[in-house]
Design a protein around this motif. Structure first.
Motif, PDB file in Angstrom:
ATOM      1  N   SER A 229      43.277  65.536  15.030  1.00  0.00           N
ATOM      2  CA  SER A 229      42.901  64.223  15.571  1.00  0.00           C
ATOM      3  C   SER A 229      44.122  63.466  16.074  1.00  0.00           C
ATOM      4  CB  SER A 229      42.196  63.375  14.519  1.00  0.00           C
ATOM      5  OG  SER A 229      41.012  64.004  14.120  1.00  0.00           O
ATOM      6  N   LEU A 230      45.220  63.567  15.356  1.00  0.00           N
ATOM      7  CA  LEU A 230      46.449  62.932  15.818  1.00  0.00           C
ATOM      8  C   LEU A 230      46.873  63.532  17.156  1.00  0.00           C
ATOM      9  CD1 LEU A 230      48.318  62.856  12.371  1.00  0.00           C
ATOM     10  CD2 LEU A 230      47.623  60.833  13.682  1.00  0.00           C
ATOM     11  N   ALA A 231      46.741  64.843  17.276  1.00  0.00           N
ATOM     12  CA  ALA A 231      47.143  65.509  18.525  1.00  0.00           C
ATOM     13  C   ALA A 231      46.269  65.077  19.698  1.00  0.00           C
ATOM     14  CB  ALA A 231      47.077  67.028  18.348  1.00  0.00           C
ATOM     15  N   ILE A 232      44.969  65.016  19.485  1.00  0.00           N
ATOM     16  CA  ILE A 232      44.062  64.614  20.572  1.00  0.00           C
ATOM     17  C   ILE A 232      44.459  63.233  21.079  1.00  0.00           C
ATOM     18  CG2 ILE A 232      41.683  64.017  21.173  1.00  0.00           C
ATOM     19  CD1 ILE A 232      41.840  66.895  20.724  1.00  0.00           C
ATOM     20  N   ASN A 233      44.647  62.316  20.142  1.00  0.00           N
ATOM     21  CA  ASN A 233      45.040  60.962  20.537  1.00  0.00           C
ATOM     22  C   ASN A 233      46.395  60.971  21.235  1.00  0.00           C
ATOM     23  OD1 ASN A 233      43.201  58.580  19.522  1.00  0.00           O
ATOM     24  ND2 ASN A 233      43.026  60.242  18.039  1.00  0.00           N
ATOM     25  N   GLY A 234      47.305  61.770  20.724  1.00  0.00           N
ATOM     26  CA  GLY A 234      48.629  61.853  21.322  1.00  0.00           C
ATOM     27  C   GLY A 234      48.582  62.420  22.732  1.00  0.00           C
TER      28      GLY A 234
ATOM     29  N   VAL B 188      36.902  65.438  24.132  1.00  0.00           N
ATOM     30  CA  VAL B 188      37.454  66.689  24.607  1.00  0.00           C
ATOM     31  C   VAL B 188      37.657  66.669  26.111  1.00  0.00           C
ATOM     32  CG1 VAL B 188      37.033  69.139  24.779  1.00  0.00           C
ATOM     33  CG2 VAL B 188      36.329  67.892  22.760  1.00  0.00           C
ATOM     34  N   PHE B 189      36.664  66.128  26.806  1.00  0.00           N
ATOM     35  CA  PHE B 189      36.723  66.139  28.260  1.00  0.00           C
ATOM     36  C   PHE B 189      37.922  65.335  28.770  1.00  0.00           C
ATOM     37  CE2 PHE B 189      31.885  66.783  28.200  1.00  0.00           C
ATOM     38  CZ  PHE B 189      32.040  68.149  28.136  1.00  0.00           C
ATOM     39  N   GLU B 190      38.420  64.420  27.960  1.00  0.00           N
ATOM     40  CA  GLU B 190      39.560  63.613  28.404  1.00  0.00           C
ATOM     41  C   GLU B 190      40.855  64.413  28.448  1.00  0.00           C
ATOM     42  OE1 GLU B 190      40.056  59.717  26.887  1.00  0.00           O
ATOM     43  OE2 GLU B 190      37.899  59.349  26.905  1.00  0.00           O
ATOM     44  N   LEU B 191      40.845  65.567  27.827  1.00  0.00           N
ATOM     45  CA  LEU B 191      42.065  66.379  27.848  1.00  0.00           C
ATOM     46  C   LEU B 191      42.152  67.252  29.097  1.00  0.00           C
ATOM     47  CD1 LEU B 191      42.571  67.583  24.195  1.00  0.00           C
ATOM     48  CD2 LEU B 191      43.561  65.630  25.367  1.00  0.00           C
ATOM     49  N   TYR B 192      41.047  67.430  29.783  1.00  0.00           N
ATOM     50  CA  TYR B 192      41.027  68.305  30.955  1.00  0.00           C
ATOM     51  C   TYR B 192      41.821  67.665  32.091  1.00  0.00           C
ATOM     52  CZ  TYR B 192      38.908  72.068  33.710  1.00  0.00           C
ATOM     53  OH  TYR B 192      38.683  73.198  34.448  1.00  0.00           O
TER      54      TYR B 192
ATOM     55  N   VAL C  95      39.508  73.075  21.841  1.00  0.00           N
ATOM     56  CA  VAL C  95      39.842  71.912  22.642  1.00  0.00           C
ATOM     57  C   VAL C  95      41.166  72.091  23.362  1.00  0.00           C
ATOM     58  CG1 VAL C  95      40.304  69.471  22.555  1.00  0.00           C
ATOM     59  CG2 VAL C  95      38.622  70.480  21.023  1.00  0.00           C
ATOM     60  N   PHE C  96      42.122  72.627  22.642  1.00  0.00           N
ATOM     61  CA  PHE C  96      43.451  72.759  23.220  1.00  0.00           C
ATOM     62  C   PHE C  96      43.444  73.672  24.441  1.00  0.00           C
ATOM     63  CE2 PHE C  96      45.191  71.799  18.752  1.00  0.00           C
ATOM     64  CZ  PHE C  96      45.177  70.441  19.011  1.00  0.00           C
ATOM     65  N   GLU C  97      42.457  74.526  24.534  1.00  0.00           N
ATOM     66  CA  GLU C  97      42.406  75.442  25.673  1.00  0.00           C
ATOM     67  C   GLU C  97      42.034  74.737  26.968  1.00  0.00           C
ATOM     68  OE1 GLU C  97      40.578  79.203  25.234  1.00  0.00           O
ATOM     69  OE2 GLU C  97      41.351  79.458  23.211  1.00  0.00           O
ATOM     70  N   LEU C  98      41.526  73.529  26.855  1.00  0.00           N
ATOM     71  CA  LEU C  98      41.157  72.806  28.067  1.00  0.00           C
ATOM     72  C   LEU C  98      42.340  72.062  28.672  1.00  0.00           C
ATOM     73  CD1 LEU C  98      37.665  71.297  27.321  1.00  0.00           C
ATOM     74  CD2 LEU C  98      38.268  73.404  28.489  1.00  0.00           C
ATOM     75  N   TYR C  99      43.383  71.876  27.907  1.00  0.00           N
ATOM     76  CA  TYR C  99      44.532  71.112  28.386  1.00  0.00           C
ATOM     77  C   TYR C  99      45.262  71.906  29.468  1.00  0.00           C
ATOM     78  CZ  TYR C  99      48.101  67.502  27.733  1.00  0.00           C
ATOM     79  OH  TYR C  99      48.943  66.436  27.894  1.00  0.00           O
ATOM     80  N   TYR C 100      45.833  71.192  30.445  1.00  0.00           N
ATOM     81  CA  TYR C 100      46.465  71.904  31.567  1.00  0.00           C
ATOM     82  C   TYR C 100      47.577  72.822  31.090  1.00  0.00           C
ATOM     83  CZ  TYR C 100      50.347  68.536  31.316  1.00  0.00           C
ATOM     84  OH  TYR C 100      51.409  67.798  30.891  1.00  0.00           O
TER      85      TYR C 100
END
Lengths: 346, 346
Positions: free
Chosen positions: A256-261, B286-290, A286-291
């Motif tokens: 959760s800290l990471a998502i917010n960060g 989650v979608f906000e990380l894309y 979730v982390f797989e969606l990050y660029y």
């Protein structure tokens, strides 16, 4: 399910025997009695035909076995716990147990209420992800001889059975990985909590810095309150970056800290990992969606959940002869967010 | 919690009265009896001093009230349900109820087992997110007069109280939004399920196409099995893109389908929205990380959960006088993944 409840009396009438005899047979005591095999079979068959459902509640009060496990988790809206709950359910079902879940919301009072409710509902035993300040409840369960296994979090000063990630080692490894990859000033964002698992994560980070001859700076460690997480993380990152020599990597102590960060790092238009490397305790999906794919500590969710059930079932069957205190390794999944820093000539 | 369980006998001995009298007083029957006020007070005080905990189980059997709600959700590892469970817990606590949760894993058999376990544990009523093919269980609860409210999913042919998102309208709106923004060939990836909420999402999509004078093509709708979701979504996207005139937008019927889809779209190095526009039923975090913020249908999680509890509590107090069938609106949160398509001269 039948539409009307069949009573022992219904069965007795149809079989032409006494209600007491039906009760005797259906409670599996026909061997002790002098009931003939034939009449016992007849009673069982009629019970099946009428779709007789024993009153489990009354039965539980007698036998003390309900084949139900109470699972108390710290926060059901946290995917780590929700996923582990799913594993516990599957494994319990595999062993013939049904799981009833309660969520304590990281609140000791709520956890106590749930324990009481579930004890009164006669669960056979508990699997518990403890909330902060709930030590008293653990002592209580021990004194009452109520079987339980702690999951993911434990209290080092209370001897109990538990299965947990080795939070210290995981954190130590994550920080050492960043150092090996050339990052100089590694910050950590953790929760402001006295829970042992959180303190272990912080200790692992600090020990890794020390063992790698880095001098830990107080300003590198930020402890955020869980109920003001969004603003807390923003402030932490702002402070870390405003320093004369800002951090070049951040280790997030929870998902959760990471998502917010990461959301805030996006807002700041910082480039991961060029501006800031990232490692997080983790949740892969979730982390797989990050660029930039995020390096994370993969906790052994399936193994943790399965082992907790296995230990509890052994305890319920009195087959657990010695204390089980199991620490499991988190796997560091290395990805682009913490790749080796290009060496810049000075 | 006290460390040893206080019995009625303990209290009786200390008060110098009979156990029966103590039981009488502690069960709130002192007015009916001829017990003096003074002795009743004394008994209550001693009970408090000894931290007497009534046996709720036995008490529940008499009073029929446990102030416990059973929440059965379709899949605890799905963040939508985990978050709604958290809301239900908070709202129930606010009303003096404790929630016990079970997860059916979208499996009717498991759902039935859970219902039985919780009925035997004497919950006062249920909030249920139904699994497929569990109609029989709903009929059973109705016949037994066990209070319940359906959440998020309902069976149109069974009159029940329910609170749900208007899945049809949400899907209709999402598809119309894509059409307004210039997308020509809009595909949908849904689950292969006869559940009414899924069929409603598909119906909304098709009706929107029809009302906007688009001819629905069979190849635009892919129905994926939940237990082969990863490969199913990949195959669906491959097929949609391999067509002579491939789709230029995809509506994902659930969050999990979207996550799997976005991962694969990343693998294919497709550009959202230039190559493919995206709208999903949703989960904001989650979608906000894309890299390209995803347009999603925001289901009213808090309102759904709170209203379900409110309705159930009214039923438990016999204050719900007419059937409550509430449909709530999902909000379409428009973001970059479905922005207006540049008009290309032909």
């Amino acid at each position: 399910m039948s539409t009307k409840k069949t009573s022992l009396k219904d069965i007795a009438q149809k079989a032409g025997v006494s209600t007491a005899l039906v009760s005797y047979v259906l409670n599996g005591k026909e061997k002790e009695s002098r009931v003939g095999h034939e009449i016992a079979q007849k009673i069982k068959q009629i019970a099946a035909e009428l779709n007789y459902q024993p009153n489990h509640l009354a039965k539980s009060l007698r036998s003390g076995k309900t084949h139900t496990i109470g699972l108390i988790i710290a926060d059901i809206s946290n995917p780590f716990f929700a996923n582990i709950a799913r594993v516990v359910e599957d494994e319990a079902k595999h062993n013939g147990y049904t799981v009833i879940i309660g969520s304590s919301d990281e609140n000791a009072g709520k956890s106590r209420d749930l324990l009481n409710v579930l004890i009164n509902r006669q669960v056979d035993g508990f699997i518990i992800v403890s909330a902060e300040n709930s030590e008293e409840q653990i002592h209580y369960l021990k004194e009452k001889n109520i079987p339980f296994v702690l999951l993911d979090r434990y209290f080092p000063e209370i001897p109990t059975d538990f299965v947990s990630t080795d939070h210290y080692k995981a954190s130590y490894e994550a920080c050492s990985h960043l150092i090996r990859n050339g990052y100089q000033r590694i910050g950590m964002i953790a929760y402001d909590s006295q829970m042992f698992h959180m303190q272990e994560r912080i200790r692992g980070y600090k020990d890794s810095l020390r063992d790698n001859n880095r001098h830990f700076q107080k300003s590198w460690l930020k402890e955020v309150r869980i109920n003001t997480i969004e603003n807390g993380v923003k402030a932490a990152i702002d402070e870390m970056l405003a320093a004369d020599r800002p951090v070049d990597a951040i280790l997030f102590a929870t998902y959760s800290l990471a998502i917010n960060g990461l959301k805030y790092i996006n807002e700041l238009r910082l480039n991961v990992p060029a501006d800031l490397a990232i490692v997080s305790f983790g949740q892969a999906e979730v982390f797989e969606l990050y660029y930039c794919p995020i390096t994370y500590l993969k906790q052994p969710i399936v193994l943790l959940g399965q082992t907790a059930v296995e230990l509890l079932v052994k305890k319920l069957k009195n087959n657990l002869n010695e204390p089980a205190q199991i620490l499991m390794k988190a796997e560091l999944v290395e990805r682009a967010s913490s790749t080796a820093k290009p060496v810049v000539p000075t």
